[in-house]
Scaffold this motif. Structure first.
Motif, PDB file in Angstrom:
ATOM      1  N   VAL A  81       0.837  -6.384   2.029  1.00  0.00           N
ATOM      2  CA  VAL A  81       2.041  -5.721   2.541  1.00  0.00           C
ATOM      3  C   VAL A  81       1.575  -4.510   3.340  1.00  0.00           C
ATOM      4  CG1 VAL A  81       4.163  -4.500   1.934  1.00  0.00           C
ATOM      5  CG2 VAL A  81       3.452  -6.486   0.602  1.00  0.00           C
ATOM      6  N   ASP A  82       2.102  -4.342   4.542  1.00  0.00           N
ATOM      7  CA  ASP A  82       1.692  -3.219   5.377  1.00  0.00           C
ATOM      8  C   ASP A  82       2.014  -1.890   4.718  1.00  0.00           C
ATOM      9  OD1 ASP A  82       0.730  -4.870   7.289  1.00  0.00           O
ATOM     10  OD2 ASP A  82       2.415  -4.656   8.679  1.00  0.00           O
ATOM     11  N   LEU A  83       1.134  -0.923   4.920  1.00  0.00           N
ATOM     12  CA  LEU A  83       1.305   0.401   4.336  1.00  0.00           C
ATOM     13  C   LEU A  83       2.132   1.280   5.272  1.00  0.00           C
ATOM     14  CD1 LEU A  83      -2.353   1.004   3.090  1.00  0.00           C
ATOM     15  CD2 LEU A  83      -0.431   0.018   1.844  1.00  0.00           C
ATOM     16  N   ARG A  84       3.126   1.986   4.708  1.00  0.00           N
ATOM     17  CA  ARG A  84       3.966   2.877   5.499  1.00  0.00           C
ATOM     18  C   ARG A  84       3.137   4.031   6.051  1.00  0.00           C
ATOM     19  NH1 ARG A  84       6.875   1.382   1.014  1.00  0.00           N
ATOM     20  NH2 ARG A  84       6.206   3.188  -0.187  1.00  0.00           N
ATOM     21  N   VAL A  85       3.476   4.468   7.268  1.00  0.00           N
ATOM     22  CA  VAL A  85       2.736   5.567   7.897  1.00  0.00           C
ATOM     23  C   VAL A  85       3.597   6.812   8.070  1.00  0.00           C
ATOM     24  CG1 VAL A  85       1.120   4.061   9.097  1.00  0.00           C
ATOM     25  CG2 VAL A  85       3.280   4.657  10.191  1.00  0.00           C
TER      26      VAL A  85
ATOM     27  N   THR B 121      -7.187   3.591   5.291  1.00  0.00           N
ATOM     28  CA  THR B 121      -6.377   4.342   6.247  1.00  0.00           C
ATOM     29  C   THR B 121      -6.515   3.758   7.649  1.00  0.00           C
ATOM     30  OG1 THR B 121      -6.623   6.362   4.932  1.00  0.00           O
ATOM     31  CG2 THR B 121      -5.977   6.629   7.238  1.00  0.00           C
ATOM     32  N   LYS B 122      -7.713   3.299   7.992  1.00  0.00           N
ATOM     33  CA  LYS B 122      -7.977   2.778   9.334  1.00  0.00           C
ATOM     34  C   LYS B 122      -7.421   1.377   9.535  1.00  0.00           C
ATOM     35  CE  LYS B 122     -10.021   2.772  13.405  1.00  0.00           C
ATOM     36  NZ  LYS B 122      -9.558   3.663  14.502  1.00  0.00           N
ATOM     37  N   ILE B 123      -7.721   0.467   8.611  1.00  0.00           N
ATOM     38  CA  ILE B 123      -7.363  -0.941   8.819  1.00  0.00           C
ATOM     39  C   ILE B 123      -6.096  -1.350   8.086  1.00  0.00           C
ATOM     40  CG2 ILE B 123      -9.792  -1.523   9.162  1.00  0.00           C
ATOM     41  CD1 ILE B 123      -9.838  -2.747   6.374  1.00  0.00           C
ATOM     42  N   GLY B 124      -5.710  -0.577   7.061  1.00  0.00           N
ATOM     43  CA  GLY B 124      -4.480  -0.879   6.344  1.00  0.00           C
ATOM     44  C   GLY B 124      -4.532  -2.109   5.460  1.00  0.00           C
ATOM     45  N   ARG B 125      -5.720  -2.589   5.114  1.00  0.00           N
ATOM     46  CA  ARG B 125      -5.856  -3.798   4.291  1.00  0.00           C
ATOM     47  C   ARG B 125      -6.706  -3.491   3.068  1.00  0.00           C
ATOM     48  NH1 ARG B 125      -3.854  -8.332   6.291  1.00  0.00           N
ATOM     49  NH2 ARG B 125      -3.098  -8.264   8.436  1.00  0.00           N
ATOM     50  N   TYR B 126      -6.140  -3.829   1.906  1.00  0.00           N
ATOM     51  CA  TYR B 126      -6.791  -3.462   0.654  1.00  0.00           C
ATOM     52  C   TYR B 126      -7.471  -4.631  -0.043  1.00  0.00           C
ATOM     53  CZ  TYR B 126      -1.866  -4.630  -0.321  1.00  0.00           C
ATOM     54  OH  TYR B 126      -0.633  -5.216  -0.319  1.00  0.00           O
ATOM     55  N   LYS B 127      -7.068  -5.874   0.216  1.00  0.00           N
ATOM     56  CA  LYS B 127      -7.651  -7.009  -0.504  1.00  0.00           C
ATOM     57  C   LYS B 127      -9.163  -7.131  -0.316  1.00  0.00           C
ATOM     58  CE  LYS B 127      -5.568 -10.926  -1.018  1.00  0.00           C
ATOM     59  NZ  LYS B 127      -4.872 -12.209  -0.807  1.00  0.00           N
ATOM     60  N   PRO B 128      -9.691  -7.022   0.918  1.00  0.00           N
ATOM     61  CA  PRO B 128     -11.153  -7.122   1.061  1.00  0.00           C
ATOM     62  C   PRO B 128     -11.900  -6.046   0.284  1.00  0.00           C
ATOM     63  CG  PRO B 128     -10.054  -7.321   3.198  1.00  0.00           C
ATOM     64  CD  PRO B 128      -9.019  -6.889   2.223  1.00  0.00           C
ATOM     65  N   LEU B 129     -11.318  -4.853   0.209  1.00  0.00           N
ATOM     66  CA  LEU B 129     -11.958  -3.766  -0.534  1.00  0.00           C
ATOM     67  C   LEU B 129     -11.974  -4.065  -2.029  1.00  0.00           C
ATOM     68  CD1 LEU B 129     -10.293  -0.793   1.381  1.00  0.00           C
ATOM     69  CD2 LEU B 129     -12.577  -1.721   1.726  1.00  0.00           C
ATOM     70  N   HIS B 130     -10.908  -4.670  -2.536  1.00  0.00           N
ATOM     71  CA  HIS B 130     -10.858  -5.020  -3.955  1.00  0.00           C
ATOM     72  C   HIS B 130     -11.830  -6.152  -4.271  1.00  0.00           C
ATOM     73  CE1 HIS B 130      -6.463  -3.336  -4.131  1.00  0.00           C
ATOM     74  NE2 HIS B 130      -7.364  -2.413  -3.932  1.00  0.00           N
ATOM     75  N   TRP B 131     -11.870  -7.150  -3.408  1.00  0.00           N
ATOM     76  CA  TRP B 131     -12.821  -8.245  -3.623  1.00  0.00           C
ATOM     77  C   TRP B 131     -14.267  -7.726  -3.639  1.00  0.00           C
ATOM     78  CZ3 TRP B 131      -9.480 -11.774  -0.214  1.00  0.00           C
ATOM     79  CH2 TRP B 131      -8.906 -12.803  -0.992  1.00  0.00           C
TER      80      TRP B 131
END
Length: 536
Positions: free
Chosen positions: A505-509, A338-348
């Motif tokens: 891809v950026d997450l819609r807000v 929610t804060k950074i909007g990036r999911y790849k580092p979390l998945h890695w």
């Protein structure tokens, strides 16, 4: 309008590269969304929202408890019902789709778990869907993380409750005890869950939209595959026609299903859901995480009971670390997304930690210290929690809001399907390795008890052995479990590699849907038609 001409609402203009790729890969017209900033405040949440959300958490808790409550009780249930040969069905029947508590035969128990699975599986999917309908994409992960926390608590206390009931009362209470919670959840949903929805002109029109052919092919083929996997090596040898035939029919039917979906007007699982490399990759990751979650919950009690002489109750308590740390790690991952909007580092990060934990689990034996296996479980909980709450938002980031319902249901199916494999694959590996190592045990009675899938239900009996026979049996269990964890390591590494396929891809807000609470005070929705008119 044909599907290929549909207008896709892309991510905010701050990510033009992502929007361009989404347009190219889906062959749609990219319409830039209004510029939004990370500082934009979240929409206010009223009392009705919070009451509904609490009810969703309660429903998630109930579903998770139902799924995990028999983990520690399964060997006892198997022995009491005389279902040693069907023990894999006793555990797996739930995820295929009341009366289990009153069962007196394995067939009756399996039928009861099937009914529970129909309700529990549908409830899990609807929880995800309702959260998606109530919240914009950028906020979903944090709230899904909270729901996951409730589910994790259910997964956490389920084995403990099951073990306690086996030790202090009867395993049948594991199924009767959920009735009051079901009633409370149903009452809360009936009173507070009032949602907006697009009504069909008539029931006939609504029923005509159902993909009957696709659903029939899909359910039949998946059931056929699962029958082969569950019975193979336990009820029938892997080379027997009773195993090979349903497996062949199942995979052929699965292929026919996807062909049919390509030509169906309103498909059950549209192929466009997997057209983007991010949605395809994360869907596979969802399957792998679900496999590994069930893998840990299924295998660890077996280790504690067979190797460490734990009772059914103790083995339920011993898996607390993995569940306890999955809750905060899932919540942290949701908050970070929610804060950074990036999911790849979390998945890695999640898959990397999972790979490490699987490697450490493979070293466990009867002499492993409590501190060691507890830390191994903590790592597994963190590794599972990070991707578990951040996968659905990543999938939906590359899809329009109109696909929210169908993408959520597909996501939930993949997750449930993964749970089945998460119990089946380690069982296959374990039984195969036990059968291969039986020659090292001198006692013919013990060899007979462990053969052909009997080792699982025999776990609580191992420590009744003495002398050389005890050590030989412990060695067989340790070697078989080591092979099981090597299999888990392979899954974790595949998941890690799949993250490289993802495209950010950026997450819609903002929430752009005609659904949501009827009394919800949301800003006026900007439709795709409005955007096209403004551009014109």
């Amino acid at each position: 309008m044909a599907e290929k001409d549909m207008v896709a609402v892309t991510a905010p203009e701050s990510a033009p590269e992502s929007a361009q790729e989404l347009s190219a890969e889906k062959d749609t017209i990219a319409v830039p969304a209004p510029e939004l900033t990370e500082a934009e405040p979240a929409s206010p949440k009223g009392l009705q929202f919070w009451l509904v959300f609490v009810a969703l958490c309660l429903a998630g808790f109930l579903s998770a408890t139902d799924a995990s409550i028999i983990v520690t009780a399964l060997p006892t249930i198997s022995n009491d019902l005389g279902g040693q040969a069907q023990y894999i069905w006793l555990g797996n029947a739930y995820v295929f789709a009341g009366i289990a508590g009153g069962a007196h035969t394995p067939a009756m128990f399996i039928s009861g778990r099937l009914l529970q699975g129909l309700g529990g599986g549908g409830m899990v999917m609807l929880i995800d869907l309702i959260v998606c309908d109530l919240l914009p994409l950028r906020e979903r992960s944090a709230y899904l993380g909270t729901v996951l926390g409730a589910c994790a608590v259910g997964t956490l206390v389920g084995p403990v409750i099951g073990g306690a009931l086996v030790s202090r009362a009867s395993w049948r209470w594991a199924f009767w005890i959920n009735l009051p919670v079901c009633a409370l959840t149903l009452a809360a949903m009936a009173v507070f869950l009032r949602v907006s929805w697009q009504r069909s002109p008539s029931w006939t029109h609504a029923l005509a939209r159902i993909d009957y052919l696709g659903n029939t092919i899909f359910v039949g083929s998946i059931t056929s595959i699962l029958i082969a996997l569950v019975q193979g090596g336990v009820v029938y040898p892997w080379g027997a026609w009773q195993t090979i035939l349903p497996l062949v029919i199942g995979f052929a039917g699965w292929g026919a299903f996807f062909v049919q979906q390509a030509f169906c007007k309103e498909p059950t699982m549209p192929l466009r859901l997997f057209a983007h490399r991010t949605s395809a990759s994360v869907s596979l990751q969802n399957f792998i995480v679900s496999v590994l979650l069930e893998w840990c919950i299924y295998v660890l009690p077996l280790y504690f009971q067979a190797q460490l002489a734990a009772s059914a109750l103790d083995s339920g308590l011993d898996i607390l670390p993995i569940n306890a740390f999955m809750i905060p790690s899932g919540a942290v991952a949701g908050a970070l997304l929610t804060k950074i909007g990036r999911y790849k580092p979390l998945h890695w990060g999640g898959f990397a930690v999972l790979a490490v934990s699987a490697s450490l689990f493979s070293t466990m034996s009867a002499s492993t210290s409590t501190v060691a296996w507890a830390w191994f479980e903590i790592l597994a909980g963190i590794g599972i929690g990070f991707p578990l709450t951040t996968q659905l938002p990543a999938i939906q980031a590359v899809l329009p809001e109109s696909d929210t319902a169908i993408s959520t249901s597909t996501y939930s199916f993949i997750r449930s399907f993964g749970f089945v494999w998460g119990a089946t694959i380690p069982s296959i590996i374990f039984n195969d390795r036990v059968d291969a190592a039986l020659g090292s045990i001198d006692d013919p009675n013990v060899r007979a008890a462990l053969a052909h899938g009997g080792a699982y239900s025999y776990a609580l009996e191992v420590r009744k052995l003495t002398g050389t026979t005890l050590q030989q049996t412990l060695d067989v269990y340790a070697e078989a479990l080591r092979a099981v964890w090597f299999g888990g390591l392979a899954f974790a590494l595949v998941g890690f590699l799949l993250v490289f396929v993802e495209k950010h891809v950026d997450l819609r807000v903002t929430l752009e849907t005609e659904f949501g609470l009827e009394k919800e005070n949301r800003p006026e929705r900007i439709t795709t038609a409005d955007k096209l008119e403004n551009i014109a």
